[in-house]
Design an enzyme around this catalytic site. Structure first.
Site, PDB file in Angstrom:
ATOM      1  N   GLY A 225       0.835  -1.193   0.000  1.00  0.00           N
ATOM      2  CA  GLY A 225       0.000   0.000   0.000  1.00  0.00           C
ATOM      3  C   GLY A 225       0.868   1.240   0.000  1.00  0.00           C
ATOM      4  O   GLY A 225       2.067   1.190  -0.307  1.00  0.00           O
ATOM      5  N   SER A 226       0.266   2.347   0.390  1.00  0.00           N
ATOM      6  CA  SER A 226       0.992   3.612   0.348  1.00  0.00           C
ATOM      7  C   SER A 226       1.964   3.711   1.529  1.00  0.00           C
ATOM      8  O   SER A 226       1.811   3.014   2.548  1.00  0.00           O
ATOM      9  CB  SER A 226      -0.003   4.770   0.407  1.00  0.00           C
ATOM     10  OG  SER A 226      -0.692   4.713   1.633  1.00  0.00           O
ATOM     11  N   THR A 227       2.920   4.614   1.405  1.00  0.00           N
ATOM     12  CA  THR A 227       3.912   4.777   2.463  1.00  0.00           C
ATOM     13  C   THR A 227       3.255   5.283   3.744  1.00  0.00           C
ATOM     14  O   THR A 227       3.619   4.851   4.849  1.00  0.00           O
ATOM     15  CB  THR A 227       5.039   5.700   1.969  1.00  0.00           C
ATOM     16  OG1 THR A 227       5.736   4.989   0.933  1.00  0.00           O
ATOM     17  CG2 THR A 227       6.016   6.063   3.070  1.00  0.00           C
ATOM     18  N   GLY A 230       1.885   2.397   5.396  1.00  0.00           N
ATOM     19  CA  GLY A 230       3.003   1.573   5.863  1.00  0.00           C
ATOM     20  C   GLY A 230       3.581   2.081   7.179  1.00  0.00           C
ATOM     21  O   GLY A 230       3.903   1.289   8.078  1.00  0.00           O
ATOM     22  N   GLU A 247       5.401  -3.349   1.486  1.00  0.00           N
ATOM     23  CA  GLU A 247       5.739  -2.973   0.105  1.00  0.00           C
ATOM     24  C   GLU A 247       4.959  -1.708  -0.214  1.00  0.00           C
ATOM     25  O   GLU A 247       3.739  -1.744  -0.359  1.00  0.00           O
ATOM     26  CB  GLU A 247       5.383  -4.100  -0.857  1.00  0.00           C
ATOM     27  CG  GLU A 247       6.280  -5.297  -0.596  1.00  0.00           C
ATOM     28  CD  GLU A 247       6.201  -6.334  -1.683  1.00  0.00           C
ATOM     29  OE1 GLU A 247       6.389  -7.506  -1.346  1.00  0.00           O
ATOM     30  OE2 GLU A 247       5.942  -5.993  -2.847  1.00  0.00           O
ATOM     31  N   CYS A 281       3.083   0.759  -8.722  1.00  0.00           N
ATOM     32  CA  CYS A 281       4.074   1.289  -7.789  1.00  0.00           C
ATOM     33  C   CYS A 281       5.424   1.542  -8.454  1.00  0.00           C
ATOM     34  O   CYS A 281       6.164   2.430  -8.050  1.00  0.00           O
ATOM     35  CB  CYS A 281       4.242   0.317  -6.630  1.00  0.00           C
ATOM     36  SG  CYS A 281       4.557  -1.375  -7.185  1.00  0.00           S
TER      37      CYS A 281
HETATM   38  P1  NAD Z   1      -3.505   2.379   0.715  1.00  0.00           P
HETATM   39  O1  NAD Z   1      -2.309   2.532   1.565  1.00  0.00           O
HETATM   40  O2  NAD Z   1      -4.490   3.474   0.686  1.00  0.00           O
HETATM   41  O3  NAD Z   1      -4.317   1.074   1.090  1.00  0.00           O
HETATM   42  C1  NAD Z   1      -3.701  -0.209   1.094  1.00  0.00           C
HETATM   43  C2  NAD Z   1      -4.456  -1.108   2.048  1.00  0.00           C
HETATM   44  O4  NAD Z   1      -4.231  -0.654   3.384  1.00  0.00           O
HETATM   45  C3  NAD Z   1      -5.981  -1.084   1.856  1.00  0.00           C
HETATM   46  O5  NAD Z   1      -6.487  -2.379   2.071  1.00  0.00           O
HETATM   47  C4  NAD Z   1      -6.444  -0.142   2.957  1.00  0.00           C
HETATM   48  O6  NAD Z   1      -7.772  -0.345   3.357  1.00  0.00           O
HETATM   49  C5  NAD Z   1      -5.472  -0.491   4.062  1.00  0.00           C
HETATM   50  N1  NAD Z   1      -5.295   0.539   5.097  1.00  0.00           N
HETATM   51  C6  NAD Z   1      -5.359   1.886   4.947  1.00  0.00           C
HETATM   52  N2  NAD Z   1      -5.118   2.482   6.137  1.00  0.00           N
HETATM   53  C7  NAD Z   1      -4.883   1.506   7.046  1.00  0.00           C
HETATM   54  C8  NAD Z   1      -4.551   1.484   8.430  1.00  0.00           C
HETATM   55  N3  NAD Z   1      -4.413   2.607   9.128  1.00  0.00           N
HETATM   56  N4  NAD Z   1      -4.357   0.290   9.030  1.00  0.00           N
HETATM   57  C9  NAD Z   1      -4.456  -0.858   8.327  1.00  0.00           C
HETATM   58  N5  NAD Z   1      -4.785  -0.907   7.013  1.00  0.00           N
HETATM   59  C10 NAD Z   1      -4.986   0.267   6.379  1.00  0.00           C
HETATM   60  O7  NAD Z   1      -2.948   2.060  -0.770  1.00  0.00           O
HETATM   61  P2  NAD Z   1      -3.789   1.947  -2.108  1.00  0.00           P
HETATM   62  O8  NAD Z   1      -4.185   3.346  -2.473  1.00  0.00           O
HETATM   63  O9  NAD Z   1      -4.816   0.888  -2.009  1.00  0.00           O
HETATM   64  O10 NAD Z   1      -2.682   1.413  -3.123  1.00  0.00           O
HETATM   65  C11 NAD Z   1      -1.797   2.246  -3.788  1.00  0.00           C
HETATM   66  C12 NAD Z   1      -0.475   2.322  -3.055  1.00  0.00           C
HETATM   67  O11 NAD Z   1       0.088   1.029  -2.957  1.00  0.00           O
HETATM   68  C13 NAD Z   1       0.539   3.154  -3.797  1.00  0.00           C
HETATM   69  O12 NAD Z   1       1.246   3.920  -2.858  1.00  0.00           O
HETATM   70  C14 NAD Z   1       1.455   2.129  -4.434  1.00  0.00           C
HETATM   71  O13 NAD Z   1       2.750   2.565  -4.711  1.00  0.00           O
HETATM   72  C15 NAD Z   1       1.443   1.062  -3.405  1.00  0.00           C
HETATM   73  N6  NAD Z   1       1.831  -0.212  -3.989  1.00  0.00           N
HETATM   74  C16 NAD Z   1       3.072  -0.712  -3.705  1.00  0.00           C
HETATM   75  C17 NAD Z   1       3.507  -1.898  -4.317  1.00  0.00           C
HETATM   76  C18 NAD Z   1       4.876  -2.479  -4.046  1.00  0.00           C
HETATM   77  O14 NAD Z   1       5.145  -3.599  -4.474  1.00  0.00           O
HETATM   78  N7  NAD Z   1       5.746  -1.772  -3.364  1.00  0.00           N
HETATM   79  C19 NAD Z   1       2.657  -2.568  -5.182  1.00  0.00           C
HETATM   80  C20 NAD Z   1       1.393  -2.032  -5.438  1.00  0.00           C
HETATM   81  C21 NAD Z   1       0.989  -0.855  -4.824  1.00  0.00           C
END
Ligand code: NAD
Length: 478
Positions: A225-227, A230, A247, A281
């Protein structure tokens, strides 16, 4: 309404609440899905704890067989259903949806083999009456928190390898793409996974995801997900002193060196940024070009961008479709507008085509402090800057908080390898763009792009714990 899966059983959220899932293509209502919360997480953890006992007790060959059957279902009777869901729910063009399905099959088969490779170790002891062994054991319950952009293949990667090692799963998919996750869990169950070994708690990150991460019954969190997410997940995980594999975001640099063919480089660059509307990503959202080929490269990139086919999602020629939602459109257009206001040249694009679809956009020479250069736009926009030499290109590439992937276009292997050694990122690809995948590769990032690596044996290392076991060969030994 689509219900939660708790230990293999379908049930509504205990609150009775649900949320709506919209199709990005035309924002029509696709489905209502149960909105899980802390009570549902509690139930899922209970199921997953007993699922772990059952699943980890199976022989490696049995775990391998389940994952191989799941791969066969994805490649066979499950394919069309998954394809339709990916197109509808995540706005994937059919070619991108097919890529995800092929990669998912590959990941499941690769992970199946890992079930047999939980190698241990031995090491010498200075005392001849002592033996030392190292066992590799599963962690227990793994919470898998997945994103929306590649909702099938990333979920498959995050699930298959922990399962191969004997862990049980609680999946919390993106609130944008729960249907793909529910379909994938159905396939795991149809393949023979013990029902208690997988739960899917659909819901929002702030309630459902954070309740999962805060639960003491979870042994490991895998997040893609997003940084920002993370950092929140990693901080909470440390409070429990538990493993997490993160990731996260990227701002991948593509270097175009002076010996590159500008036309070929532009075709590679366009694919590297515009695939799935830049919602990747590893998309090369920063392009760093050596001065001698700069003018020819940007002319060719403009032509490439303007030739991109943006038709119906099920049309084989369509290269990409809409962004995931309105908020994403607002963010991406905001980045573009702010960059232009701060002096960047708009080479092409910069506006909506229709609905949530933004035209392929190329900016030249944005302010290096601008959001479009420093932050993830996660849309079909890239920026190009000129540099004088390779060293400067490496310095500019490294001027980022992220370090996920990078690429260098050159025919000179020494220049390519100098770039590969000099750039601080989880992968560097020579002669291709930065968005590459391989089920065996260690995917992950430096800096704010995350912690840990996933893929092949690297996932096995992440999702297992080492245990030193020693034996005295003498009954009286202290
Ligand atoms: P996001 O961080 O908004 O959400 C990812 C997941 O985390 C979702 O299931 C969301 O509901 C959950 N989430 C959000 N806040 C949370 C919290 N406080 N506690 C627990 N879970 C929580 O990301 P997104 O918008 O769904 O995806 C896009 C992001 O993912 C981009 O930043 C992209 O670069 C990244 N990404 C990284 C990779 C990699 O391999 N490094 C691959 C794909 C996507």
């Amino acid at each position: 309404m689509h219900r939660l899966i708790i230990g293999g059983r379908r049930q509504p959220a205990t609150s009775g609440e649900c949320f709506e899932v919209l199709a990005p293509e035309d924002e029509r209502l696709l489905a209502r899905v149960a909105r899980g919360g802390a009570t549902d997480v509690e139930l899922a953890v209970g199921a997953a704890r007993s699922g772990f006992e059952q699943w980890s007790a199976l022989a490696p060959a049995e775990r391998e067989a389940v994952l191989l059957r799941a791969a066969d279902i994805v490649a066979g009777q499950g394919e069309q259903r998954l394809l339709e869901t990916l197109i509808d729910e995540s706005g994937s063009a059919v070619t991108k949806a097919r890529f995800e399905i092929r990669y998912t099959v590959d990941l499941l088969r690769t992970a199946a083999g890992e079930a047999r490779r939980l190698y241990g170790d031995t090491f010498p002891n200075d005392r001849p009456d002592r033996l030392s062994m190292v066992f590799r054991e599963p962690l227990g319950v793994v919470a898998v928190i997945s994103p929306y952009n590649a909702p099938l293949s990333l979920l498959a990667k995050m699930s298959a390898f922990p399962l191969a090692a004997g862990n049980s799963l609680i999946i919390k998919p993106s609130e944008e793409t729960p249907l793909t996750a529910l379909g994938f869990a159905d396939i795991l169950l149809d393949a023979g996974l013990p029902p208690a070994a997988v739960s899917v708690v659909t819901g929002f990150g702030a309630q459902c995801g954070s309740a999962l991460v805060a639960h003491a019954g979870v042994d490991c969190v895998a997040l893609t997900g997003s940084t920002a997410t993370g950092v929140a997940v990693g901080t909470e995980s440390m409070r429990h002193m538990r493993r997490c594999q993160l990731e996260l975001g990227g701002k991948s640099a593509l270097l175009v060196l002076r010996d590159a063919d500008p036309l070929a480089a532009a075709a590679i660059a366009a694919q590297g940024i515009f695939t799935h509307a830049g919602q990747i990503c590893m998309a090369n959202s920063r392009i760093i070009v050596e001065q001698p080929v700069y003018d020819d490269f940007i002319a060719a990139l403009k032509a490439q961008a303007e030739a991109i086919h943006l038709g119906e999602l099920r049309d084989e020629r369509t290269q990409y479709g809409p962004l995931i939602n309105r908020a994403a459109v607002t963010r991406v257009l905001g980045h573009i507008d702010a960059a232009v206001a701060a002096g960047a040249t708009l080479l092409t694009g910069g506006a909506l085509l229709r609905g949530l679809t933004i035209r392929p956009t190329v900016l030249l020479n944005p302010d290096r402090a601008s959001a479009v250069w420093r932050e993830e736009s996660f849309g079909p926009v890239t920026s190009v800057v000129a540099v004088d030499n390779l060293e400067e290109a490496i310095t500019v590439a490294n001027d980022s908080q992220y370090g996920l992937s990078a690429a260098v276009l050159t025919h000179n292997i020494q220049w390519g390898l100098r770039a590969a050694r000099g750039i601080r990122s989880g992968s560097v690809h020579i002669g291709m763009h930065a968005f590459q995948s391989n089920a065996l590769a260690p995917i992950g990032g430096f800096g704010m792009s995350g912690i840990g690596r996933s893929g092949g044996k690297y996932s096995t290392e992440e999702f297992t714990e080492l245990k030193w076991v020693s034996v005295s060969l003498e009954e009286s030994g202290p």
